[in-house]
Structures are given as C-alpha cells and as structure tokens.
Design an enzyme around this catalytic site. Structure first.
Site, short mmCIF file in Angstrom:
data_model
loop_
_atom_site.label_atom_id
_atom_site.label_comp_id
_atom_site.label_asym_id
_atom_site.label_seq_id
_atom_site.Cartn_x
_atom_site.Cartn_y
_atom_site.Cartn_z
N GLY A 258 0.80 -1.21 0.00
CA GLY A 258 0.00 0.00 0.00
C GLY A 258 0.84 1.26 0.00
CG ASP A 259 3.62 4.25 1.40
OD1 ASP A 259 4.23 4.80 0.47
OD2 ASP A 259 3.20 4.88 2.38
CG ASP A 260 7.02 4.89 -1.67
OD1 ASP A 260 6.24 5.14 -2.62
OD2 ASP A 260 7.39 5.76 -0.86
#
Ligand SMILES: *[C@@H]1O[C@H](CO)[C@@H](O)[C@H](O)[C@H]1NC(C)=O
Ligand SMILES: *[C@@H]1O[C@H](CO)[C@@H](O)[C@H](O)[C@H]1NC(C)=O
Ligand SMILES: *[C@@H]1O[C@H](CO)[C@@H](O)[C@H](O)[C@H]1NC(C)=O
Ligand SMILES: *[C@@H]1O[C@H](CO)[C@@H](O)[C@H](O)[C@H]1NC(C)=O
Ligand SMILES: *[C@@H]1O[C@H](CO)[C@@H](O)[C@H](O)[C@H]1NC(C)=O
Ligand SMILES: *[C@@H]1O[C@H](CO)[C@@H](O)[C@H](O)[C@H]1NC(C)=O
Ligand SMILES: *[C@@H]1O[C@H](CO)[C@@H](O)[C@H](O)[C@H]1NC(C)=O
Ligand SMILES: *[C@@H]1O[C@H](CO)[C@@H](O)[C@H](O)[C@H]1NC(C)=O
Length: 474
Positions: A258-260
């Site tokens: 859900g992020d980098d």
C-alpha cells in the site's frame, strides 16, 4: 512431515559437531532420515549451536503466546556469540508472539510451514524513543512501538528460512491509524539499528502494521528473496526502507503493498541534517513491485542525511503509480546524487519518471526554510513502459533546480486515454537521448548519449554466502 529421532543435551543446545558424532554411532535408518530432513540454505555465516523454539516452551497453536519462549531462547543462545554463534529454529506451526530482540552471531530460521503471528495486544509492545534522525514519530509526535523483530547494536544477524511466513496482523493498527487513535508510531515488522552484517532472506512477510523491513544506521546488509504482501490500500506498508545505511544489497524481492515497494531514506529535516548519516552504496536488483498508489522505488521523502551511489538494475513494476520517484522539499537539506538505474519493464503506470520538490511533510515548524536539498546526477536508461498515463512529471524547486538528469533509451507507450502534456518539467536541467515520446524542452534530446552506469563492484557485491546445513532437527 516425517519425524526423525532427535538428540538433545541437558542444556537443550547441541553443537552440530556433537550431532554428527552421536548420529555417526547410530544405525542406517537414522542416516537416511537424516538425509531426508537435511536442509541447506545460504547465509553470511553458519552457526555451531542449534535450538528449537519448542525447547523453550514454545507452543505453535496460534493462540498461546510465545513471547517468553523467544525471549528465553535468544537470551540463552546469546551466550554462544563468541563460540561459533547459535541458531533458533522455528518449527512448523503458528507461533503467536509479541516483540522480541535479536542478539549477535545469531540466526532466526523459519521452517517453510512456520508462521509467526504478531500479537495484537498493545501492552505487549515495548515503547522506544523516537529515532534521532527523525525527531518525532511518523504517526504521532511522541515515541514509538518496538518493531515485532528488533535488534540494536548487533553484529552478524541472519533472519531466514525456506519462505516461512511472518504475519504482522496489521489490520488492528491500520484501523487505529484510520480512526486517528494513535498517540505512538505504529510498529514496523523488522527493524535493525546500529548494526553490521545483516541478512534477511527467503521469507514471506505479510500485513505489517506499517513499514515491513527497516534497517537503520547499519551497514553490510543483504536482503534477498523476500515476498512481501499487504493490501494495496493499507496505510504506510512500505516494503523495504534502507535508512541511513551503507552497503546494502536488495535482490530478488516481490512486493505488493500500500506504499512504496522500496523507500530509501536518511532522516527528516533539521533532525536528519544534524544526524548527518547518509544512505549510500545501495544496490537494488530484480525487484518486482505492485503498488497502485505509490512508487516502485522512492528516494525520500526523508533524505536529509543524503542519499548517494544507488544502483538499480532489472526492475519490474505492474500497476504502480511511478517507477523511481524522488521526493523532497524545502527544509530537507541533504542531497540525492549519483543515482543510476538501468533495465525497467513497466506496465500500467501513472508516471514513469517522477520528481517532486514540494513534498512538504515536515516533522514540526522548526525546519530551516534555507535548507535546500541538492538533487543531481540522476541517470535512467533502458526503459520499456506500456499503458502509461503521463511519461514524466519532474518538478524541481525554484532557485534550486534538480540538475544532471540523464535519460536514455526509453520507449513509453501511452494509454488510450492519454493526457497532455506527456512531459511536464519545471526547474530541472539535463539531457535525453533516444526517448519516446519526445521529452520536455528542459531535457533536450541529444544524439547517441548512453547515460552512465558504474562498472566497479561495491564491497557488498563481493560478499559470498556460505551454504549452511541443518540436519535432523525437525
Ligand atoms: C529490546 O531492546 C530495547 C533496548 O535496546 C528495549 O527498550 C526493549 O524493551 C527490548 N524489547 C524487548 C521485547 O525486550
Ligand atoms: C546503540 O549504540 C548507539 C550508538 O553507539 C547508542 O546511542 C545507543 O544507545 C545504543 N542502543 C542500544 C539499544 O543499545
Ligand atoms: C513464497 O511464498 C509466497 C506466498 O505463498 C509465494 O507467492 C512465493 O512464490 C513463494 N516463493 C518461493 C521462492 O517459493
Ligand atoms: C493514547 O490513546 C488512547 C486512545 O487511543 C488513550 O486512551 C490514551 O490515554 C492515550 N495515551 C496518552 C499517553 O496520551
Ligand atoms: C533463497 O533464495 C535464493 C534466491 O533469492 C535462492 O537462490 C536460494 O536457493 C533460496 N534458499 C532457500 C533455502 O530457499
Ligand atoms: C491501462 O491502465 C488503466 C489505468 O490507467 C487500467 O485501468 C487498464 O486496465 C490498463 N490496461 C491494461 C491493458 O493493462
Ligand atoms: C535499450 O533498452 C532495451 C530494453 O531495456 C534493451 O534491450 C536494449 O539493449 C537497449 N539498447 C541499448 C543500445 O542499450
Ligand atoms: C505541470 O506541472 C505543474 C507543477 O509543476 C502543474 O501546476 C501543472 O498543472 C502541470 N501541467 C499540466 C498540464 O498538467
């Protein structure tokens, strides 16, 4: 699973040498069994002593807490640090646990059917002070929860095992984050601080409360063969965050998050500037990433200690917001320089190239508005991208342009609903060559430029893994 006879001594810890001696005196069946159950695995160091979590009262029923078992096992095994090191083996089962601390000259080995389940009882999570290079927590100004697996001031630590699983059971924490009920920063899954010679490999990591793997203020780190999975809408579930680290090699990882997928960092505004510890000599190769709202590799936004000499090769992103993204802001200070990437295969991206000079996000109003980041020497080549919305959005900082940008041999196929302009550039300086579609005027096309990529090997690339074997332990 076939059970083999197991020999143990009174201290519950057996040297490999004594296993071999005892088994040597037993019959052929044991030898066959031994062969069947022999496991080989690559590691920076093999260990002389072994123990099973069950030797310390561990119960793998998914319900009983194993926090005490981990604590007493690692405390006992730490005594072997100067005698060939020790290995704690987690057998098949579901092992619920709160956070525990690692020790030096130590291996945590998960059987392929072992699952560590992180406790969702908040009182089991020790509180740690904020990171000195951040000055405050990421989720809240105060302190932070310990990571599930934590280590500080260590040498020679391995966390590995046959693709066994560590499940952070993050939904409890994501919920608190969304409801703004956190007054301490959420735990990470694995955090290693102020340490040297670290290996994290061949594991499946799922549903971390926040970042998954966070080596910080450390050196000589090998991260290999991780499968990292979190819902693409889970908050701040970065895959791997090398933070103020020197000599790191990240290889063969598959990350959905859900992020980098990888976020390279080095401290935040005035705290990071003061701490002055860069991330440098970093290799990232054969990474596959899916992250619809984030980057495959982010450089920043916390980069105040500097990021330099990053070498990226053979990376694949599918349905990801951008490939490599530089994130910074006025007040960060520091630098991002000598970044090299070659060989990107991309499918379904919002931006292929993205640089953001106005990321904002300050720890507190005490940042220095004169602390301008220096972004220079950014080299990207050999890129094939399909189904792209925008080729590039490159925003430098006015009076502080991003310079030395080189982009060559790039073919971008824009999606049906293509938006114009394909390249949107401000406050940047550089060149391009053999790039389709045609770049912005600030990055004029020149003939036959092949952007550089270093030929020398970094010391971390010369580290050879040994073949360790585990015999007759399960
Ligand atoms: C791990 O060590 C840190 C200090 O290094 C300590 O604050 C923390 O309580 C320890 N965690 C556990 C689970 O014992
Ligand atoms: C580890 O070492 C650092 C720097 O030498 C020191 O500041 C810190 O207190 C130590 N931390 C722990 C948990 O031992
Ligand atoms: C490890 O397990 C994950 C999750 O089950 C799987 O997707 C992946 O292919 C496995 N990796 C290897 C090398 O077996
Ligand atoms: C932290 O937040 C919880 C509610 O989420 C609250 O009950 C508690 O008092 C707070 N603790 C502090 C130290 O503010
Ligand atoms: C661990 O993964 C590497 C590739 O990253 C592979 O070469 C190696 O055989 C794996 N080892 C085990 C024990 O699965
Ligand atoms: C192309 O990208 C769009 C999002 O921009 C996505 O909805 C669509 O499924 C993608 N098409 C293909 C063929 O991957
Ligand atoms: C251009 O990039 C493609 C795709 O990565 C690669 O196959 C090709 O060898 C590159 N061409 C040159 C001249 O380097
Ligand atoms: C180009 O980027 C600037 C910010 O640098 C933005 O304000 C502008 O809207 C963008 N233009 C288009 C056409 O997207």
């Amino acid at each position: 699973m076939k059970l083999c006879p197991r020999v143990r001594n009174s201290s519950y810890v057996i040297g490999v040498i004594s296993i071999v001696l005892i088994l040597g005196s037993l019959n052929v069946n044991v030898v066959e069994c031994n062969k069947l159950d022999s496991i080989e695995y690559p590691a920076i160091n093999c260990r002389k002593h072994n123990a099973l979590l069950t030797d310390f009262g561990g119960v793998g029923d998914g319900k009983t807490s194993n926090t005490k078992a981990f604590e007493s096992a690692i405390s006992k095994l730490s005594q072997y640090a100067s005698d060939g090191g020790a290995q704690l083996i987690v057998p098949p089962g579901k092992w619920l646990t709160g956070p525990f601390n690692l020790t030096s000259h130590f291996t945590l080995f998960l059987h392929k059917e072992a699952v560590l389940l992180a406790s969702q009882i908040e009182s089991e999570w020790p509180q740690l002070p904020v990171l000195p290079s951040y000055g405050r927590g990421r989720d809240a100004p105060g302190g932070r929860f310990s990571s599930l697996i934590f280590g500080a001031n260590l040498t020679d630590v391995v966390i590995t095992g046959q693709n066994g699983t560590i499940d952070g059971q993050g939904s409890y924490w994501w919920d608190k984050f969304h409801k703004q009920q956190l007054n301490l920063t959420r735990p990470y899954m694995i955090e290693i601080m102020y340490s040297d010679q670290i290996q994290i490999s061949n594991l499946t990591l799922v549903n971390s409360p926040s970042w998954f793997v966070h080596p910080i203020y450390s050196s000589n780190i090998i991260i290999q063969g991780l499968t990292i999975l979190a819902p693409v809408d889970s908050p701040n579930t970065d895959g791997i965050d090398p933070d103020s680290c020197t000599n790191t090699r990240i290889e063969d990882c598959y990350i959905v998050s859900g992020d980098d997928c990888v976020a390279v960092k080095s401290g935040w505004d005035q705290y990071g500037i003061k701490f002055r510890k860069p991330t440098e000599h970093l290799i990232i190769r054969r990474l596959t990433c899916i992250s619809p709202d984030s980057a495959m590799i982010a450089l920043g936004s916390e980069m105040s200690g500097g990021i330099q000499d990053v070498r990226v090769e053979d990376i694949v992103a599918i349905n990801t917001e951008s490939a490599i993204r530089i994130k910074t802001a006025i007040g960060r200070g520091g630098y991002v320089k000598n970044i090299f990437a070659k060989g990107m295969t991309l499918n379904t991206m919002k931006y292929v190239f993205w640089m953001t000079g106005s990321y904002g996000s300050h720890p507190d109003p005490g940042f220095d508005p004169k602390a301008l980041p220096q972004i220079t020497g950014i080299n990207y080549k050999d890129v094939v991208a399909k189904n792209v919305t925008y080729s590039a959005r490159l925003d430098g900082i006015s009076n502080d342009p991003f310079t030395g940008i080189c982009i060559s041999n790039v073919t971008i196929q824009v999606s049906e609903q293509q938006k114009k302009p394909q390249w949107n550039c401000t406050d940047i300086v550089g060149v391009t060559s053999n790039v389709i579609p045609n770049p912005c005027p600030l990055l004029p096309q020149k003939e036959k430029i092949n952007c550089p990529f270093p030929n020398d090997k970094l010391p971390i690339d010369n580290v050879q893994l040994k073949t360790c074997s585990l015999e007759n332990v399960f």
